[in-house]
Design a protein around this motif. Sequence first.
Motif, PDB file in Angstrom:
ATOM      1  N   HIS A 132       9.094 -40.142 -13.573  1.00 46.14           N
ATOM      2  CA  HIS A 132       7.715 -40.442 -13.195  1.00 46.14           C
ATOM      3  C   HIS A 132       7.063 -39.407 -12.285  1.00 46.14           C
ATOM      4  O   HIS A 132       5.857 -39.418 -12.113  1.00 46.14           O
ATOM      5  CB  HIS A 132       7.631 -41.830 -12.544  1.00 46.14           C
ATOM      6  CG  HIS A 132       8.181 -41.892 -11.153  1.00 46.14           C
ATOM      7  ND1 HIS A 132       9.520 -41.929 -10.897  1.00 46.14           N
ATOM      8  CD2 HIS A 132       7.564 -41.899  -9.951  1.00 46.14           C
ATOM      9  CE1 HIS A 132       9.714 -41.981  -9.596  1.00 46.14           C
ATOM     10  NE2 HIS A 132       8.543 -41.959  -8.996  1.00 46.14           N
ATOM     11  N   LYS A 133       7.816 -38.514 -11.711  1.00 48.87           N
ATOM     12  CA  LYS A 133       7.236 -37.526 -10.795  1.00 48.87           C
ATOM     13  C   LYS A 133       6.465 -36.465 -11.575  1.00 48.87           C
ATOM     14  O   LYS A 133       7.027 -35.745 -12.382  1.00 48.87           O
ATOM     15  CB  LYS A 133       8.320 -36.852  -9.949  1.00 48.87           C
ATOM     16  CG  LYS A 133       9.004 -37.782  -8.990  1.00 48.87           C
ATOM     17  CD  LYS A 133       8.078 -38.205  -7.874  1.00 48.87           C
ATOM     18  CE  LYS A 133       8.845 -39.100  -6.930  1.00 48.87           C
ATOM     19  NZ  LYS A 133       8.109 -39.471  -5.774  1.00 48.87           N
ATOM     20  N   THR A 134       5.184 -36.396 -11.315  1.00 47.06           N
ATOM     21  CA  THR A 134       4.345 -35.371 -11.924  1.00 47.06           C
ATOM     22  C   THR A 134       3.978 -34.354 -10.841  1.00 47.06           C
ATOM     23  O   THR A 134       4.204 -34.600  -9.653  1.00 47.06           O
ATOM     24  CB  THR A 134       3.048 -35.987 -12.483  1.00 47.06           C
ATOM     25  OG1 THR A 134       2.284 -36.518 -11.382  1.00 47.06           O
ATOM     26  CG2 THR A 134       3.329 -37.085 -13.499  1.00 47.06           C
ATOM     27  N   THR A 175      -4.275 -25.766 -17.082  1.00 46.55           N
ATOM     28  CA  THR A 175      -4.072 -26.713 -15.977  1.00 46.55           C
ATOM     29  C   THR A 175      -2.640 -27.211 -15.820  1.00 46.55           C
ATOM     30  O   THR A 175      -2.263 -27.677 -14.751  1.00 46.55           O
ATOM     31  CB  THR A 175      -4.959 -27.953 -16.174  1.00 46.55           C
ATOM     32  OG1 THR A 175      -4.516 -28.668 -17.341  1.00 46.55           O
ATOM     33  CG2 THR A 175      -6.430 -27.577 -16.302  1.00 46.55           C
ATOM     34  N   GLY A 176      -1.872 -27.172 -16.909  1.00 48.26           N
ATOM     35  CA  GLY A 176      -0.538 -27.777 -16.891  1.00 48.26           C
ATOM     36  C   GLY A 176      -0.560 -29.228 -17.320  1.00 48.26           C
ATOM     37  O   GLY A 176       0.463 -29.900 -17.314  1.00 48.26           O
ATOM     38  N   TYR A 177      -1.735 -29.722 -17.706  1.00 42.55           N
ATOM     39  CA  TYR A 177      -1.890 -31.120 -18.103  1.00 42.55           C
ATOM     40  C   TYR A 177      -2.428 -31.232 -19.528  1.00 42.55           C
ATOM     41  O   TYR A 177      -3.139 -30.343 -19.998  1.00 42.55           O
ATOM     42  CB  TYR A 177      -2.855 -31.844 -17.160  1.00 42.55           C
ATOM     43  CG  TYR A 177      -2.337 -31.999 -15.753  1.00 42.55           C
ATOM     44  CD1 TYR A 177      -1.124 -32.623 -15.485  1.00 42.55           C
ATOM     45  CD2 TYR A 177      -3.078 -31.525 -14.670  1.00 42.55           C
ATOM     46  CE1 TYR A 177      -0.661 -32.771 -14.196  1.00 42.55           C
ATOM     47  CE2 TYR A 177      -2.617 -31.672 -13.372  1.00 42.55           C
ATOM     48  CZ  TYR A 177      -1.407 -32.300 -13.142  1.00 42.55           C
ATOM     49  OH  TYR A 177      -0.945 -32.454 -11.861  1.00 42.55           O
ATOM     50  N   VAL A 178      -2.118 -32.378 -20.165  1.00 45.49           N
ATOM     51  CA  VAL A 178      -2.617 -32.647 -21.514  1.00 45.49           C
ATOM     52  C   VAL A 178      -3.881 -33.487 -21.441  1.00 45.49           C
ATOM     53  O   VAL A 178      -4.143 -34.157 -20.434  1.00 45.49           O
ATOM     54  CB  VAL A 178      -1.562 -33.384 -22.379  1.00 45.49           C
ATOM     55  CG1 VAL A 178      -0.321 -32.527 -22.563  1.00 45.49           C
ATOM     56  CG2 VAL A 178      -1.205 -34.742 -21.802  1.00 45.49           C
ATOM     57  N   PHE A 231      -7.698 -42.266 -10.556  1.00 47.38           N
ATOM     58  CA  PHE A 231      -7.786 -41.092 -11.427  1.00 47.38           C
ATOM     59  C   PHE A 231      -6.393 -40.811 -11.972  1.00 47.38           C
ATOM     60  O   PHE A 231      -5.407 -41.396 -11.516  1.00 47.38           O
ATOM     61  CB  PHE A 231      -8.378 -39.882 -10.695  1.00 47.38           C
ATOM     62  CG  PHE A 231      -7.644 -39.500  -9.432  1.00 47.38           C
ATOM     63  CD1 PHE A 231      -6.555 -38.644  -9.469  1.00 47.38           C
ATOM     64  CD2 PHE A 231      -8.045 -40.004  -8.204  1.00 47.38           C
ATOM     65  CE1 PHE A 231      -5.877 -38.293  -8.313  1.00 47.38           C
ATOM     66  CE2 PHE A 231      -7.380 -39.660  -7.042  1.00 47.38           C
ATOM     67  CZ  PHE A 231      -6.291 -38.802  -7.092  1.00 47.38           C
ATOM     68  N   SER A 232      -6.304 -39.919 -12.939  1.00 51.22           N
ATOM     69  CA  SER A 232      -5.025 -39.653 -13.592  1.00 51.22           C
ATOM     70  C   SER A 232      -3.996 -39.124 -12.605  1.00 51.22           C
ATOM     71  O   SER A 232      -4.295 -38.278 -11.759  1.00 51.22           O
ATOM     72  CB  SER A 232      -5.203 -38.637 -14.718  1.00 51.22           C
ATOM     73  OG  SER A 232      -3.940 -38.312 -15.277  1.00 51.22           O
ATOM     74  N   GLY A 233      -2.785 -39.607 -12.784  1.00 53.65           N
ATOM     75  CA  GLY A 233      -1.669 -39.152 -11.965  1.00 53.65           C
ATOM     76  C   GLY A 233      -0.929 -37.977 -12.572  1.00 53.65           C
ATOM     77  O   GLY A 233       0.124 -37.589 -12.082  1.00 53.65           O
ATOM     78  N   GLY A 234      -1.471 -37.402 -13.639  1.00 54.02           N
ATOM     79  CA  GLY A 234      -0.868 -36.199 -14.194  1.00 54.02           C
ATOM     80  C   GLY A 234      -0.140 -36.377 -15.509  1.00 54.02           C
ATOM     81  O   GLY A 234       0.445 -35.436 -16.028  1.00 54.02           O
TER      82      GLY A 234
END
Length: 161
Positions: free
Chosen positions: A8-10, A100-103, A132-135
């Motif tokens: 779970h760690k983003t 960004t490193g995010y999808v 907001f999104s957690g990654g």
Amino acid sequence: MARPPKDHKTNALRELEAAGAAHEALFFEADGAMTGVEIAQAQGEEVDAVFKTLVTVGKSGGHYVFLVPVAAELNLKKAAAAAGEKAVAMVRSRELLPLTGYVHGGCSPVGMRKRFPTFVDETAQLFDTIYFSGGKIGCQVRMAPDDLGLVVPFAYADLTD
């Protein structure tokens, strides 16, 4: 809310924890391609307090991050004015991950590969906490909007119609 998965760690959660920023990580099962509004409603969250992270590119080539309520649309003219650009356009989905490193659907304003000028819709100030999104898809962060500013410098702006 679902239990946190083992992985779970983003980047976003790691950065928030490292900064000692008060926040809560929330996990949920994502049913296919759910909209932000559907996710907020499914989680029992106030839709206007749930924000999506949008990444744009300006006419100058600079990149900008905007947080707007999930039920609203980013007004590109207002976004450009806030960023001091003549115009901005949304970054293409295929460019989001390398940038960004995010999808798409899991993009967080926290923990991006590079820090970009960030703007949060002024309506965030109406809430004690925002989401907001957690990654990653299936992870949200709840925190006070001003506390977000301790981790990601941003400016409030009128960004929607």
